[in-house]
Design a protein around this motif. Structure first.
Motif, PDB file in Angstrom:
ATOM      1  N   ALA A 263       0.834  -1.202   0.000  1.00  0.00           N
ATOM      2  CA  ALA A 263       0.000   0.000   0.000  1.00  0.00           C
ATOM      3  C   ALA A 263       0.871   1.255   0.000  1.00  0.00           C
ATOM      4  O   ALA A 263       0.637   2.201  -0.770  1.00  0.00           O
ATOM      5  CB  ALA A 263      -0.939  -0.008   1.206  1.00  0.00           C
ATOM      6  N   LYS A 264       1.875   1.287   0.846  1.00  0.00           N
ATOM      7  CA  LYS A 264       2.738   2.461   0.930  1.00  0.00           C
ATOM      8  C   LYS A 264       3.550   2.645  -0.343  1.00  0.00           C
ATOM      9  O   LYS A 264       3.814   3.783  -0.771  1.00  0.00           O
ATOM     10  CB  LYS A 264       3.647   2.339   2.154  1.00  0.00           C
ATOM     11  CG  LYS A 264       2.878   2.497   3.469  1.00  0.00           C
ATOM     12  CD  LYS A 264       3.785   2.420   4.695  1.00  0.00           C
ATOM     13  CE  LYS A 264       2.984   2.649   5.965  1.00  0.00           C
ATOM     14  NZ  LYS A 264       3.818   2.579   7.178  1.00  0.00           N
ATOM     15  N   ALA A 265       3.940   1.535  -0.966  1.00  0.00           N
ATOM     16  CA  ALA A 265       4.675   1.625  -2.231  1.00  0.00           C
ATOM     17  C   ALA A 265       3.778   2.201  -3.329  1.00  0.00           C
ATOM     18  O   ALA A 265       4.233   3.003  -4.165  1.00  0.00           O
ATOM     19  CB  ALA A 265       5.180   0.241  -2.633  1.00  0.00           C
ATOM     20  N   PHE A 266       2.505   1.823  -3.325  1.00  0.00           N
ATOM     21  CA  PHE A 266       1.568   2.358  -4.317  1.00  0.00           C
ATOM     22  C   PHE A 266       1.362   3.863  -4.113  1.00  0.00           C
ATOM     23  O   PHE A 266       1.370   4.642  -5.074  1.00  0.00           O
ATOM     24  CB  PHE A 266       0.231   1.627  -4.235  1.00  0.00           C
ATOM     25  CG  PHE A 266      -0.824   2.203  -5.143  1.00  0.00           C
ATOM     26  CD1 PHE A 266      -0.676   2.170  -6.520  1.00  0.00           C
ATOM     27  CD2 PHE A 266      -1.971   2.791  -4.614  1.00  0.00           C
ATOM     28  CE1 PHE A 266      -1.635   2.726  -7.360  1.00  0.00           C
ATOM     29  CE2 PHE A 266      -2.944   3.337  -5.446  1.00  0.00           C
ATOM     30  CZ  PHE A 266      -2.769   3.308  -6.820  1.00  0.00           C
ATOM     31  N   ILE A 267       1.196   4.270  -2.856  1.00  0.00           N
ATOM     32  CA  ILE A 267       1.026   5.699  -2.551  1.00  0.00           C
ATOM     33  C   ILE A 267       2.238   6.489  -3.043  1.00  0.00           C
ATOM     34  O   ILE A 267       2.095   7.549  -3.658  1.00  0.00           O
ATOM     35  CB  ILE A 267       0.818   5.914  -1.032  1.00  0.00           C
ATOM     36  CG1 ILE A 267      -0.503   5.271  -0.589  1.00  0.00           C
ATOM     37  CG2 ILE A 267       0.819   7.397  -0.686  1.00  0.00           C
ATOM     38  CD1 ILE A 267      -0.658   5.142   0.922  1.00  0.00           C
ATOM     39  N   GLN A 268       3.429   5.955  -2.806  1.00  0.00           N
ATOM     40  CA  GLN A 268       4.649   6.638  -3.253  1.00  0.00           C
ATOM     41  C   GLN A 268       4.708   6.709  -4.774  1.00  0.00           C
ATOM     42  O   GLN A 268       5.159   7.713  -5.344  1.00  0.00           O
ATOM     43  CB  GLN A 268       5.888   5.925  -2.701  1.00  0.00           C
ATOM     44  CG  GLN A 268       7.203   6.652  -3.000  1.00  0.00           C
ATOM     45  CD  GLN A 268       7.230   8.068  -2.446  1.00  0.00           C
ATOM     46  OE1 GLN A 268       6.932   8.296  -1.282  1.00  0.00           O
ATOM     47  NE2 GLN A 268       7.572   9.040  -3.291  1.00  0.00           N
ATOM     48  N   SER A 269       4.253   5.665  -5.442  1.00  0.00           N
ATOM     49  CA  SER A 269       4.279   5.662  -6.912  1.00  0.00           C
ATOM     50  C   SER A 269       3.365   6.750  -7.476  1.00  0.00           C
ATOM     51  O   SER A 269       3.676   7.355  -8.511  1.00  0.00           O
ATOM     52  CB  SER A 269       3.869   4.286  -7.456  1.00  0.00           C
ATOM     53  OG  SER A 269       2.474   4.063  -7.314  1.00  0.00           O
ATOM     54  N   VAL A 270       2.246   7.008  -6.792  1.00  0.00           N
ATOM     55  CA  VAL A 270       1.343   8.078  -7.223  1.00  0.00           C
ATOM     56  C   VAL A 270       2.006   9.438  -6.995  1.00  0.00           C
ATOM     57  O   VAL A 270       1.920  10.341  -7.840  1.00  0.00           O
ATOM     58  CB  VAL A 270      -0.004   7.990  -6.480  1.00  0.00           C
ATOM     59  CG1 VAL A 270      -0.890   9.186  -6.839  1.00  0.00           C
ATOM     60  CG2 VAL A 270      -0.719   6.685  -6.820  1.00  0.00           C
ATOM     61  N   ARG A 271       2.670   9.605  -5.862  1.00  0.00           N
ATOM     62  CA  ARG A 271       3.397  10.848  -5.586  1.00  0.00           C
ATOM     63  C   ARG A 271       4.435  11.114  -6.688  1.00  0.00           C
ATOM     64  O   ARG A 271       4.593  12.246  -7.157  1.00  0.00           O
ATOM     65  CB  ARG A 271       4.117  10.755  -4.245  1.00  0.00           C
ATOM     66  CG  ARG A 271       3.211  10.827  -3.032  1.00  0.00           C
ATOM     67  CD  ARG A 271       4.058  10.778  -1.752  1.00  0.00           C
ATOM     68  NE  ARG A 271       3.220  10.896  -0.575  1.00  0.00           N
ATOM     69  CZ  ARG A 271       2.768  12.055  -0.108  1.00  0.00           C
ATOM     70  NH1 ARG A 271       3.069  13.179  -0.735  1.00  0.00           N
ATOM     71  NH2 ARG A 271       2.008  12.090   0.969  1.00  0.00           N
ATOM     72  N   ASP A 272       5.126  10.068  -7.084  1.00  0.00           N
ATOM     73  CA  ASP A 272       6.161  10.200  -8.111  1.00  0.00           C
ATOM     74  C   ASP A 272       5.555  10.543  -9.469  1.00  0.00           C
ATOM     75  O   ASP A 272       6.175  11.241 -10.281  1.00  0.00           O
ATOM     76  CB  ASP A 272       6.969   8.902  -8.220  1.00  0.00           C
ATOM     77  CG  ASP A 272       7.769   8.604  -6.955  1.00  0.00           C
ATOM     78  OD1 ASP A 272       7.974   9.535  -6.141  1.00  0.00           O
ATOM     79  OD2 ASP A 272       8.155   7.434  -6.774  1.00  0.00           O
ATOM     80  N   LYS A 273       4.347  10.059  -9.703  1.00  0.00           N
ATOM     81  CA  LYS A 273       3.681  10.268 -10.992  1.00  0.00           C
ATOM     82  C   LYS A 273       3.160  11.696 -11.124  1.00  0.00           C
ATOM     83  O   LYS A 273       3.140  12.265 -12.219  1.00  0.00           O
ATOM     84  CB  LYS A 273       2.524   9.267 -11.128  1.00  0.00           C
ATOM     85  CG  LYS A 273       1.895   9.196 -12.507  1.00  0.00           C
ATOM     86  CD  LYS A 273       0.872   8.072 -12.542  1.00  0.00           C
ATOM     87  CE  LYS A 273       0.236   7.947 -13.918  1.00  0.00           C
ATOM     88  NZ  LYS A 273      -0.764   6.850 -13.946  1.00  0.00           N
ATOM     89  N   PHE A 274       2.702  12.274  -9.995  1.00  0.00           N
ATOM     90  CA  PHE A 274       2.154  13.637 -10.004  1.00  0.00           C
ATOM     91  C   PHE A 274       2.892  14.504  -8.964  1.00  0.00           C
ATOM     92  O   PHE A 274       2.310  14.915  -7.957  1.00  0.00           O
ATOM     93  CB  PHE A 274       0.654  13.610  -9.684  1.00  0.00           C
ATOM     94  CG  PHE A 274      -0.174  12.784 -10.625  1.00  0.00           C
ATOM     95  CD1 PHE A 274      -0.522  13.265 -11.882  1.00  0.00           C
ATOM     96  CD2 PHE A 274      -0.613  11.519 -10.254  1.00  0.00           C
ATOM     97  CE1 PHE A 274      -1.294  12.504 -12.758  1.00  0.00           C
ATOM     98  CE2 PHE A 274      -1.391  10.754 -11.115  1.00  0.00           C
ATOM     99  CZ  PHE A 274      -1.720  11.242 -12.376  1.00  0.00           C
ATOM    100  N   PRO A 275       4.166  14.783  -9.186  1.00  0.00           N
ATOM    101  CA  PRO A 275       4.955  15.491  -8.170  1.00  0.00           C
ATOM    102  C   PRO A 275       4.514  16.938  -7.932  1.00  0.00           C
ATOM    103  O   PRO A 275       4.832  17.516  -6.889  1.00  0.00           O
ATOM    104  CB  PRO A 275       6.383  15.441  -8.734  1.00  0.00           C
ATOM    105  CG  PRO A 275       6.200  15.309 -10.214  1.00  0.00           C
ATOM    106  CD  PRO A 275       4.970  14.472 -10.381  1.00  0.00           C
ATOM    107  N   ASP A 276       3.783  17.528  -8.880  1.00  0.00           N
ATOM    108  CA  ASP A 276       3.388  18.932  -8.758  1.00  0.00           C
ATOM    109  C   ASP A 276       1.999  19.118  -8.163  1.00  0.00           C
ATOM    110  O   ASP A 276       1.505  20.245  -8.054  1.00  0.00           O
ATOM    111  CB  ASP A 276       3.436  19.610 -10.134  1.00  0.00           C
ATOM    112  CG  ASP A 276       2.544  18.926 -11.163  1.00  0.00           C
ATOM    113  OD1 ASP A 276       2.253  17.717 -10.991  1.00  0.00           O
ATOM    114  OD2 ASP A 276       2.140  19.588 -12.141  1.00  0.00           O
ATOM    115  N   ALA A 277       1.336  18.013  -7.742  1.00  0.00           N
ATOM    116  CA  ALA A 277      -0.017  18.118  -7.168  1.00  0.00           C
ATOM    117  C   ALA A 277       0.041  18.735  -5.771  1.00  0.00           C
ATOM    118  O   ALA A 277       1.069  18.696  -5.099  1.00  0.00           O
ATOM    119  CB  ALA A 277      -0.666  16.744  -7.110  1.00  0.00           C
TER     120      ALA A 277
END
Length: 204
Positions: free
Chosen positions: A35-49
């Protein structure tokens, strides 16, 4: 409940509320680490959000130890908690939801944020392609070499998952069984082996 729902694959849903963009991503995650790895992957995908709010039920829906949520900078209790609340009442398990927000310039207020994040998750889960996950118990089966052929054939015809197989003085199978099915299957297997087997519930 014999089974719970989980996403078939990572999926994305978009929602715009008062010019703010809410991007909801849903993924099957087995355990906190995934779960935490998925959350981090989303952060990496949209770093400017502006925000990446999250909630997960990373195991069986009843396992509160695998629940968690984060407001990620939104006012306390306006994002993660309502997101988790939707998850808890949806029959989903092994599921992580991340709502990425791009602020559109119009403040929603605390009540508006709660409604927005709840709506984002509710609409996403309603439209998510799902699979039925049947929780399983871990059983160890020990038999003699003479029984190997017919036991293996019977296992192949069943819904039992063979996780591992060890060859020692006897043959040991590590099995994952569906509890409701196992009651009858245990009787059939015992009869098949004419009682010459050892069964151990590893979870107990």
């Amino acid at each position: 409940m014999d089974y719970f729902l989980s996403p078939t694959e990572p999926q994305r849903f978009d929602l715009t509320i008062k010019k703010s963009q809410f991007i909801t991503q849903v993924c099957r995650t087995k355990g906190r680490a995934e779960a935490k790895a998925f959350i981090q992957s989303v952060r990496d995908k949209f770093p400017d959000a502006n925000h990446h709010c999250s909630a997960f039920v990373a195991g069986h829906p009843d396992n509160v130890h695998l629940w968690d949520q984060s407001d990620d900078g939104e006012p306390k209790g306006t994002a993660g908690k309502p997101m988790l609340n939707v998850l808890q009442h949806s029959d989903f398990g092994e599921t992580c939801v991340v709502v990425t927000r791009y602020f559109g310039g119009i403040k929603l207020g605390a009540g508006g944020l709660v409604r927005a994040y709840s709506q984002a998750v509710q609409e996403a889960l309603t439209n998510t392609q799902t699979q039925q996950i049947f929780p399983r118990d871990n059983i160890q089966l020990k038999i003699s070499y003479a029984l190997l052929g017919k036991v293996e054939y019977w296992l192949e015809q069943s819904d039992i998952d063979v996780i591992n197989k060890h060859f020692d003085t006897d043959i040991i199978f590590d099995l994952a069984v569906i509890p409701n099915s196992w009651i009858e299957q245990k009787a059939i297997l015992t009869n098949l082996c004419q009682g010459s087997l050892t069964l151990t519930n590893v979870d107990e």
